[in-house]
Scaffold this motif. Structure first.
Motif, PDB file in Angstrom:
ATOM      1  N   MET A   1     109.312 -39.507  -1.322  1.00  0.00           N
ATOM      2  CA  MET A   1     108.143 -39.517  -0.477  1.00  0.00           C
ATOM      3  C   MET A   1     106.907 -39.934  -1.281  1.00  0.00           C
ATOM      4  O   MET A   1     106.045 -40.649  -0.763  1.00  0.00           O
ATOM      5  CB  MET A   1     107.977 -38.107   0.127  1.00  0.00           C
ATOM      6  N   THR A   2     106.850 -39.488  -2.521  1.00  0.00           N
ATOM      7  CA  THR A   2     105.722 -39.837  -3.387  1.00  0.00           C
ATOM      8  C   THR A   2     105.647 -41.352  -3.585  1.00  0.00           C
ATOM      9  O   THR A   2     104.571 -41.942  -3.502  1.00  0.00           O
ATOM     10  CB  THR A   2     105.855 -39.131  -4.746  1.00  0.00           C
ATOM     11  N   THR A   3     106.780 -41.968  -3.827  1.00  0.00           N
ATOM     12  CA  THR A   3     106.829 -43.415  -4.011  1.00  0.00           C
ATOM     13  C   THR A   3     106.388 -44.139  -2.743  1.00  0.00           C
ATOM     14  O   THR A   3     105.568 -45.059  -2.789  1.00  0.00           O
ATOM     15  CB  THR A   3     108.253 -43.853  -4.411  1.00  0.00           C
ATOM     16  N   ILE A   4     106.905 -43.717  -1.607  1.00  0.00           N
ATOM     17  CA  ILE A   4     106.582 -44.362  -0.337  1.00  0.00           C
ATOM     18  C   ILE A   4     105.089 -44.244  -0.038  1.00  0.00           C
ATOM     19  O   ILE A   4     104.433 -45.227   0.326  1.00  0.00           O
ATOM     20  CB  ILE A   4     107.422 -43.759   0.810  1.00  0.00           C
ATOM     21  N   GLU A   5     104.540 -43.051  -0.190  1.00  0.00           N
ATOM     22  CA  GLU A   5     103.115 -42.846   0.102  1.00  0.00           C
ATOM     23  C   GLU A   5     102.226 -43.597  -0.888  1.00  0.00           C
ATOM     24  O   GLU A   5     101.160 -44.085  -0.513  1.00  0.00           O
ATOM     25  CB  GLU A   5     102.775 -41.358   0.130  1.00  0.00           C
ATOM     26  N   SER A   6     102.652 -43.699  -2.132  1.00  0.00           N
ATOM     27  CA  SER A   6     101.879 -44.458  -3.121  1.00  0.00           C
ATOM     28  C   SER A   6     101.848 -45.941  -2.753  1.00  0.00           C
ATOM     29  O   SER A   6     100.793 -46.575  -2.801  1.00  0.00           O
ATOM     30  CB  SER A   6     102.471 -44.279  -4.522  1.00  0.00           C
ATOM     31  N   VAL A   7     102.991 -46.488  -2.387  1.00  0.00           N
ATOM     32  CA  VAL A   7     103.059 -47.896  -1.964  1.00  0.00           C
ATOM     33  C   VAL A   7     102.196 -48.103  -0.731  1.00  0.00           C
ATOM     34  O   VAL A   7     101.426 -49.065  -0.645  1.00  0.00           O
ATOM     35  CB  VAL A   7     104.521 -48.317  -1.690  1.00  0.00           C
ATOM     36  N   ARG A   8     102.311 -47.195   0.222  1.00  0.00           N
ATOM     37  CA  ARG A   8     101.545 -47.308   1.464  1.00  0.00           C
ATOM     38  C   ARG A   8     100.040 -47.298   1.187  1.00  0.00           C
ATOM     39  O   ARG A   8      99.311 -48.154   1.675  1.00  0.00           O
ATOM     40  CB  ARG A   8     101.932 -46.151   2.393  1.00  0.00           C
ATOM     41  N   TRP A   9      99.574 -46.355   0.390  1.00  0.00           N
ATOM     42  CA  TRP A   9      98.148 -46.236   0.118  1.00  0.00           C
ATOM     43  C   TRP A   9      97.621 -47.450  -0.646  1.00  0.00           C
ATOM     44  O   TRP A   9      96.588 -48.017  -0.295  1.00  0.00           O
ATOM     45  CB  TRP A   9      97.845 -44.955  -0.657  1.00  0.00           C
ATOM     46  N   LEU A  10      98.340 -47.856  -1.692  1.00  0.00           N
ATOM     47  CA  LEU A  10      97.889 -49.004  -2.487  1.00  0.00           C
ATOM     48  C   LEU A  10      97.853 -50.281  -1.654  1.00  0.00           C
ATOM     49  O   LEU A  10      96.933 -51.089  -1.798  1.00  0.00           O
ATOM     50  CB  LEU A  10      98.779 -49.185  -3.716  1.00  0.00           C
ATOM     51  N   SER A  11      98.828 -50.455  -0.773  1.00  0.00           N
ATOM     52  CA  SER A  11      98.831 -51.668   0.052  1.00  0.00           C
ATOM     53  C   SER A  11      97.700 -51.635   1.074  1.00  0.00           C
ATOM     54  O   SER A  11      97.065 -52.661   1.329  1.00  0.00           O
ATOM     55  CB  SER A  11     100.186 -51.861   0.735  1.00  0.00           C
ATOM     56  N   LEU A  12      97.415 -50.474   1.653  1.00  0.00           N
ATOM     57  CA  LEU A  12      96.299 -50.374   2.601  1.00  0.00           C
ATOM     58  C   LEU A  12      94.956 -50.628   1.923  1.00  0.00           C
ATOM     59  O   LEU A  12      94.020 -51.128   2.548  1.00  0.00           O
ATOM     60  CB  LEU A  12      96.292 -48.999   3.273  1.00  0.00           C
ATOM     61  N   GLN A  13      94.859 -50.300   0.644  1.00  0.00           N
ATOM     62  CA  GLN A  13      93.617 -50.515  -0.099  1.00  0.00           C
ATOM     63  C   GLN A  13      93.575 -51.890  -0.767  1.00  0.00           C
ATOM     64  O   GLN A  13      92.607 -52.226  -1.442  1.00  0.00           O
ATOM     65  CB  GLN A  13      93.454 -49.426  -1.175  1.00  0.00           C
ATOM     66  N   ALA A  14      94.641 -52.668  -0.610  1.00  0.00           N
ATOM     67  CA  ALA A  14      94.756 -54.006  -1.210  1.00  0.00           C
ATOM     68  C   ALA A  14      94.621 -53.950  -2.727  1.00  0.00           C
ATOM     69  O   ALA A  14      93.976 -54.794  -3.346  1.00  0.00           O
ATOM     70  CB  ALA A  14      93.746 -54.967  -0.604  1.00  0.00           C
ATOM     71  N   CYS A  15      95.252 -52.950  -3.318  1.00  0.00           N
ATOM     72  CA  CYS A  15      95.211 -52.781  -4.781  1.00  0.00           C
ATOM     73  C   CYS A  15      96.450 -53.401  -5.422  1.00  0.00           C
ATOM     74  O   CYS A  15      97.533 -53.379  -4.842  1.00  0.00           O
ATOM     75  CB  CYS A  15      95.180 -51.291  -5.148  1.00  0.00           C
ATOM     76  N   ALA A  16      96.276 -53.895  -6.625  1.00  0.00           N
ATOM     77  CA  ALA A  16      97.423 -54.380  -7.402  1.00  0.00           C
ATOM     78  C   ALA A  16      98.270 -53.178  -7.788  1.00  0.00           C
ATOM     79  O   ALA A  16      97.754 -52.093  -8.050  1.00  0.00           O
ATOM     80  CB  ALA A  16      96.939 -55.108  -8.644  1.00  0.00           C
ATOM     81  N   PHE A  17      99.560 -53.353  -7.826  1.00  0.00           N
ATOM     82  CA  PHE A  17     100.461 -52.246  -8.140  1.00  0.00           C
ATOM     83  C   PHE A  17     100.711 -52.115  -9.631  1.00  0.00           C
ATOM     84  O   PHE A  17     100.736 -51.024 -10.164  1.00  0.00           O
ATOM     85  CB  PHE A  17     101.816 -52.466  -7.453  1.00  0.00           C
ATOM     86  N   ARG A  18     100.946 -53.242 -10.280  1.00  0.00           N
ATOM     87  CA  ARG A  18     101.457 -53.208 -11.640  1.00  0.00           C
ATOM     88  C   ARG A  18     100.363 -53.444 -12.666  1.00  0.00           C
ATOM     89  O   ARG A  18      99.377 -54.100 -12.412  1.00  0.00           O
ATOM     90  CB  ARG A  18     102.562 -54.251 -11.778  1.00  0.00           C
ATOM     91  N   GLY A  19     100.592 -52.885 -13.846  1.00  0.00           N
ATOM     92  CA  GLY A  19      99.670 -53.070 -14.955  1.00  0.00           C
ATOM     93  C   GLY A  19     100.278 -53.972 -16.010  1.00  0.00           C
ATOM     94  O   GLY A  19     101.438 -54.375 -15.921  1.00  0.00           O
TER      95      GLY A  19
END
Length: 155
Positions: free
Chosen positions: A1-19
Motif C-alpha cells: 500500500m505504501t508503494t501504491i500511495e507513493s506512486v499515486r501522490w508523486l504522479s498527481l504532483q508531477a514529481c520525478a520518481f528516481r534520483g
C-alpha cells in the motif's frame, strides 16, 4: 500500500520518481524512495517492512513496479474519462514530437463538454509511432479510440 500511495501522490504532483544515486548510502535517493522512507518514519508498522527491512524479493520499489502501478492508474483515469464522455461528441488534439531517445511519439488530448456543461481537455494517451505520415497517425488514433470504445462517429 505504501508503494501504491507513493506512486499515486508523486504522479498527481508531477514529481520525478528516481534520483541520480538510489544506493542505500545516498542522502537523497530520489522522491519515490524518500517518500517511502518518510512514511516509514511516520508509522512504525510501515517502517518494519519497507526498503532495507523488507524481505529480499518483496521491496516493490523497482522501476518496473513503479511503471506497472502508473499504468494501472493511467487506465483508471482513461476509464473515468470514457465514462464521462459516454456517447457525447468530442474532439481530439494531436501533437507529435521526438522523445529524448529520438523516437517519434504522438500525444492525444480529448476535448469534450462534461455533464455540468464545462469544456474539458484531458490528456488521454501517448503513443509511439514509426512514421508521422497522416495515414499512420490516423491508424494509431483510431486504434487508441477503439481500444477505449470511443467511437469515431462521435468525434
Amino acid at each position: 500500500m505504501t508503494t501504491i500511495e507513493s506512486v499515486r501522490w508523486l504522479s498527481l504532483q508531477a514529481c520525478a520518481f528516481r534520483g541520480h544515486d538510489e544506493s542505500s548510502a545516498s542522502n537523497n535517493r530520489g522522491s519515490f524512495l524518500e517518500m517511502i522512507r518518510l512514511m516509514g518514519r511516520l508509522n512504525v508498522d510501515i517502517d518494519d517492512v519497507v526498503l532495507e527491512k523488507a524481505l529480499k524479493n518483496t521491496k516493490y520499489t523497482s522501476p518496473t513496479i513503479q511503471k506497472e502501478i502508473l499504468h494501472i492508474h493511467a487506465n483508471k483515469v482513461r476509464k473515468n474519462i470514457c465514462e464521462e464522455i459516454r456517447d457525447a461528441k468530442f474532439c481530439i488534439l494531436v501533437d507529435e514530437a521526438k522523445d529524448a531517445s529520438n523516437k517519434e511519439q504522438m500525444a492525444i488530448v480529448l476535448r469534450f463538454v462534461d455533464i455540468q456543461v464545462f469544456v474539458r481537455k484531458c490528456f488521454f494517451s501517448i503513443v509511439h509511432v514509426s512514421y508521422t505520415t497522416s495515414s499512420t497517425l490516423k491508424k494509431e488514433i483510431c486504434d487508441v479510440l477503439a481500444q477505449y470504445n470511443l467511437h469515431i462517429f462521435n468525434m
